[in-house]
Design a protein around this motif. Structure first.
Motif, PDB file in Angstrom:
ATOM      1  N   GLN A  11       2.888   5.894   2.627  1.00 29.99           N
ATOM      2  CA  GLN A  11       4.307   5.899   2.292  1.00 29.99           C
ATOM      3  C   GLN A  11       5.113   5.077   3.301  1.00 29.99           C
ATOM      4  N   ALA A  67       9.761   6.804  -7.663  1.00 31.41           N
ATOM      5  CA  ALA A  67       8.551   7.396  -8.237  1.00 31.41           C
ATOM      6  C   ALA A  67       7.334   7.148  -7.347  1.00 31.41           C
ATOM      7  N   VAL A  68       7.221   5.951  -6.783  1.00 37.95           N
ATOM      8  CA  VAL A  68       6.084   5.640  -5.912  1.00 37.95           C
ATOM      9  C   VAL A  68       6.152   6.483  -4.635  1.00 37.95           C
ATOM     10  N   LEU A  70       7.582   9.342  -4.274  1.00 37.91           N
ATOM     11  CA  LEU A  70       7.255  10.721  -4.669  1.00 37.91           C
ATOM     12  C   LEU A  70       5.749  10.895  -4.768  1.00 37.91           C
ATOM     13  N   ARG A  71       5.063   9.928  -5.367  1.00 37.13           N
ATOM     14  CA  ARG A  71       3.612  10.000  -5.526  1.00 37.13           C
ATOM     15  C   ARG A  71       2.905   9.949  -4.175  1.00 37.13           C
ATOM     16  N   LEU A  72       3.335   9.024  -3.300  1.00 39.65           N
ATOM     17  CA  LEU A  72       2.663   8.842  -2.014  1.00 39.65           C
ATOM     18  C   LEU A  72       2.971   9.974  -1.033  1.00 39.65           C
TER      19      LEU A  72
END
Length: 228
Positions: A11, A67-68, A70-72
């Protein structure tokens, strides 16, 4: 202490890579929205559609970035929203995104071992940049919704800028006031930001003066008082 967990390495790497793209997208969003609002009477339908496409594309970049991250982060949605509340607000109200560009200035200042400006100067510079961006964005929103509203006293962009300046400085002359729900909500936000930012600038300037006078007193020979 903050309850925000430390960022995973992936992140942090993503955040570093996205600094410039997000700054470009922020400028594009603000520019597209400003042109669409200020030049709407002079643009063709194709020009208006182009401005809308620019703003939507920039907002899509913000959504993908959110979104990325949040995912990482490895966090659940609700915990991520709670620990990244400001980022969530900026995603919902993308006109606030340019204010986040102030962090880019901090990264430029930190290209060397330490920032080039003192903490007091940095606070005043950041506050000034934030006020300018917030004031411009707020003036755009209010003008967009107030210019053609029945009973509105804000008919030109100049009126809107004047109102934004009076609101941010908490002066509030009352000669021009918003009448639409969006305009009044914007006014509440600018009032709160104005109080906080003016307090930060005033406090930093006072602390800088005290520190400067303290250094002068320490350099003065013993027994040499200002009134002697």
């Amino acid at each position: 202490m903050s309850d925000r967990p430390p960022k995973p390495p992936r992140q942090e790497d993503w955040d570093r890579r996205m600094v410039i793209p997000l700054a470009v997208a922020s400028v594009a969003y603000l520019t597209g929205y400003a042109v669409r609002v200020l030049a709407s009477r002079h643009l063709s339908q194709a020009g208006l559609d182009l401005c809308l496409a620019v703003t939507l594309t920039a907002w899509a970049v913000f959504v993908v970035d959110y979104a990325v991250r949040l995912r990482l982060s490895g966090l659940g949605l609700f915990r991520f929203v709670r620990t990244h509340f400001l980022d969530t607000v900026v995603l919902v109200i993308p006109l606030l995104r340019p204010v986040r560009m102030v962090s880019l200035y901090d990264r430029v200042q930190r290209r060397r071992d330490k920032p080039r400006l003192s903490i007091y100067a940095r606070v005043m510079v950041y506050s000034g940049l934030t006020v300018a961006l917030l004031g411009f964005a707020g003036a755009l929103v209010v003008y967009h919704h107030e210019a053609d509203a029945p009973g509105s006293t804000i008919r030109t962009f100049g009126d809107s800028v004047w109102w934004a300046c009076a609101t941010l400085t908490t002066v509030g002359y009352g000669d021009v006031t918003p009448v639409t729900p969006v305009g009044r909500v914007t006014a509440v936000g600018l009032m709160a930001c104005g109080v906080a930012l003016l307090g930060a600038v005033t406090g930093s300037f006072s602390s800088w003066l005290i520190q400067a006078f303290t250094r002068e007193d320490e350099k003065r020979p013993p027994g040499d008082s200002p009134g002697a």
